[in-house]
Enzyme design. Structure first.
Site: not given
Length: 284
Positions: A99, A134, A166, A199, A220
């Protein structure tokens, strides 16, 4: 700082601990300790294979008696019915590693497969698909490796190998000029050679980023039309600066962004919502 091999080793240790605990009582109660056998990895869906090398580490780490024979390597385009590899050895070990190996390989192969689709969508353009942060906690190294296997490119691995200023950094720092200056002073003080990306949200911030002397500008949530205008502005004033598009870009809109002339398009969907490739590990 831990290197890639150490991080993978820790991931495997944790994975075995959470899955097996104090023992796989089903296997221990039904399979004799001296039983040996073989299983093969069967491909059940078309895609790009990824994770073969990690699978080998899973088997070797759990039981060195497991011997793996590989027929198809990472990065290969596979089809239903293909046999990627065969593993021979103690049946108990085969069942207890099955697994974890499949979880890793199905996810990595799914990521490699969707990445290949996205990069192919940009065929003929000088534009690369990037991953993002992410990722699944603890799995980032493997997921970013899968992106590379699928023909995509890795952005920064984490918060440590690039400076990406950012919107929240900009707002808390008081603006782009202040944030970039602080970042450059920080790198100089600590003798760190880190690229700086900013950004931006509008033309004024593009102008500020150019004036501050950054290495890359991230556009962005720009539309393709606004992106084209931004690319023209940046190329005219700072031709050496890299340009990245980000924010809500889908497979359907990817080509339109690539045709604007940006160098990179970052796509969170490569890792945050991918479907695993259908694989199975069966006795043979």
């Amino acid at each position: 700082m831990k290197n890639k091999e150490e991080l993978i080793d820790e991931l495997l240790n944790l994975s075995f601990a959470e899955d097996i605990g104090d023992g796989d009582h089903t296997t221990l109660s039904t399979i004799p300790a001296d039983a040996t056998g073989r299983q093969h990895l069967l491909v059940k869906e078309e895609g790009i294979l990824s994770g073969v090398d990690i699978a080998r580490r899973v088997f070797e780490k759990f039981d060195p008696k497991l011997k793996m024979t590989v027929f198809i390597s990472d990065g290969a385009h596979v089809h239903p019915g293909d046999i990627a590899f065969v593993v021979e050895g103690p049946v108990r070990s085969l069942l207890q590693t099955e697994r974890l190996m499949l979880n890793i390989m199905q996810r990595m192969s799914g990521i490699a497969t969707i990445t290949a689709r996205y990069q192919e969508r940009l065929a003929g353009l000088n534009c690369k698909v990037l991953d993002t942060r992410k990722t699944t906690p603890g799995m980032r190294i493997l997921e970013k490796e899968a992106v590379a296997t699928g023909g995509g490119h890795n952005h920064r691995i984490g918060l440590f190998d690039m400076i990406l200023i950012k919107d929240n950094h900009i707002d808390f720092a008081g603006g782009i000029p202040q944030a970039v200056k602080a970042a450059k002073d920080y790198c100089k003080k600590l003798d760190k050679d880190l690229r700086i990306e900013v950004e931006v949200r509008n033309t004024e911030e593009i102008e500020q980023a150019i004036a501050a002397g950054v290495d890359r500008i991230m556009l962005d949530n720009f539309t393709p039309e606004r992106t084209r205008d931004a690319v023209a502005l940046i190329r005219a004033k700072a031709p050496g600066v890299e340009i990245e598009s980000s924010g809500g870009i889908t497979f359907d809109t990817l080509r339109a962004y690539g045709e604007t002339g940006v160098n990179f398009i970052s796509v969170g969907a490569l890792t945050h919502s991918v479907k695993g490739l259908d694989l199975s590990f069966k006795a043979c």
